[in-house]
Scaffold this motif. Structure first.
Motif, mmCIF file in Angstrom:
data_model
loop_
_atom_site.group_PDB
_atom_site.id
_atom_site.type_symbol
_atom_site.label_atom_id
_atom_site.label_comp_id
_atom_site.label_asym_id
_atom_site.label_seq_id
_atom_site.Cartn_x
_atom_site.Cartn_y
_atom_site.Cartn_z
ATOM 1 N N SER A 19 -82.094 43.095 69.199
ATOM 2 C CA SER A 19 -81.241 42.243 69.845
ATOM 3 C C SER A 19 -81.148 43.153 71.499
ATOM 4 O O SER A 19 -81.270 44.187 71.365
ATOM 5 N N GLN A 20 -80.625 42.380 72.488
ATOM 6 C CA GLN A 20 -80.445 42.820 73.868
ATOM 7 C C GLN A 20 -78.989 43.398 73.905
ATOM 8 O O GLN A 20 -78.684 43.874 75.085
ATOM 9 N N ASP A 21 -78.188 43.036 73.121
ATOM 10 C CA ASP A 21 -76.809 43.513 72.949
ATOM 11 C C ASP A 21 -76.636 44.971 72.968
ATOM 12 O O ASP A 21 -77.264 45.800 72.518
ATOM 13 N N GLU A 24 -75.825 46.933 67.985
ATOM 14 C CA GLU A 24 -76.830 46.375 67.063
ATOM 15 C C GLU A 24 -76.765 47.081 65.634
ATOM 16 O O GLU A 24 -76.581 48.111 65.743
ATOM 17 N N ARG A 102 -67.589 39.152 68.664
ATOM 18 C CA ARG A 102 -67.900 38.877 69.981
ATOM 19 C C ARG A 102 -66.386 38.328 70.611
ATOM 20 O O ARG A 102 -66.446 37.083 70.312
ATOM 21 N N GLU A 119 -66.695 47.676 73.249
ATOM 22 C CA GLU A 119 -67.185 47.902 74.759
ATOM 23 C C GLU A 119 -65.933 48.199 75.620
ATOM 24 O O GLU A 119 -64.862 47.863 75.312
ATOM 25 N N GLY A 149 -66.299 41.138 75.223
ATOM 26 C CA GLY A 149 -66.988 42.036 74.864
ATOM 27 C C GLY A 149 -67.177 41.855 73.116
ATOM 28 O O GLY A 149 -66.541 41.359 72.631
ATOM 29 N N ILE A 150 -68.094 43.158 72.898
ATOM 30 C CA ILE A 150 -68.167 43.125 71.431
ATOM 31 C C ILE A 150 -67.489 44.354 70.760
ATOM 32 O O ILE A 150 -67.348 45.509 71.407
#
Length: 230
Positions: A19-21, A24, A102, A119, A149-150
């Motif tokens: 993932s790019q988040d 992860e 999210r 975040e 955000g997450i």
């Protein structure tokens, strides 16, 4: 039990970048934070890191004066730390299962003991449930997380999300309640007959009542929250 050679073990256990988040899951119980700036995390949750990362315990006034007063009155709160810099940080919380949510502008309320990380763009506010704190030995505090955000929260075993609908209230054990939608404000109810039957120390005699429209997450485990001294 499968026996592997060292290379097979390393291949199966190595870090994954799927993932790019910023957040992860490396496993259901291990969170990788791709740090580029600042992230808030539960103090003591770091198990490994690499890169140029600084860990700073949250200052008393960084939670705001309102949160500081609530912590002073209740004697409770969650210990957060700032992780600043660039690198990879790996977090865990006593082997508990980690859930990633999210937020897209909405709010959720999480049991303070179950907040693992969030975040930097997420705001946090301590909410108190004084009636529960007075009835349960460890008390209960929650954190309202809002913004975009997450958020990473932890729970014991597999959680269950229960919908709350008008006219269909949901009752939960405070010690098994993990999180709920920010649109809900639970009422504290006491089951006097049940308390008389099984004693004051039981969590089942004190319940949270959720009414309205939203959801609540519970875990198949009753967690005991220890009140902080000083």
């Amino acid at each position: 039990m499968t026996i592997r050679n060292v290379n097979e073990f390393l291949a199966a256990s190595q870090q994954k970048d799927a993932s790019q988040d910023a957040f992860e899951l490396e496993s259901p119980h291990m969170l990788e934070v791709k740090l580029n700036g600042r992230v808030w995390a539960k103090a003591g949750s770091m198990v490994a890191y690499r890169g140029a990362v600084n860990f700073v315990r949250q200052g008393m006034l960084e939670q705001g004066l309102g949160n500081l007063l609530k912590k002073a009155v209740s004697g409770e709160g969650t210990r957060l730390m700032k992780m600043e810099g660039q690198g990879r940080v790996y977090l865990a919380d006593r082997g508990k299962k980690i859930l990633l949510l999210r937020l897209a502008g909405e709010s959720i309320v999480v049991n303070g003991n179950d907040v693992l990380a969030f975040e930097d763009g997420i705001s946090n506010e301590i909410t108190m449930m004084r009636k529960v704190a007075g009835m349960l030995s460890g008390g209960l505090f929650n954190i309202r997380l809002s913004g975009r955000g997450i958020v990473a929260i932890s729970c014991h075993y597999e959680p269950l999300a229960l919908p709350v609908k008008p006219g269909q209230a949901v009752f939960t054990d405070p010690n098994s309640t993990v999180a709920w939608s920010g649109s809900l404000t639970p009422d504290v109810v006491a089951n006097i007959s049940l308390g008389t039957l099984i004693g004051r120390g039981s969590g089942e005699s004190i319940q949270l009542k959720f009414s309205g429209t939203g959801w609540v997450v519970v875990q198949p485990y009753e967690e005991v929250y220890m009140q902080r001294q000083g």
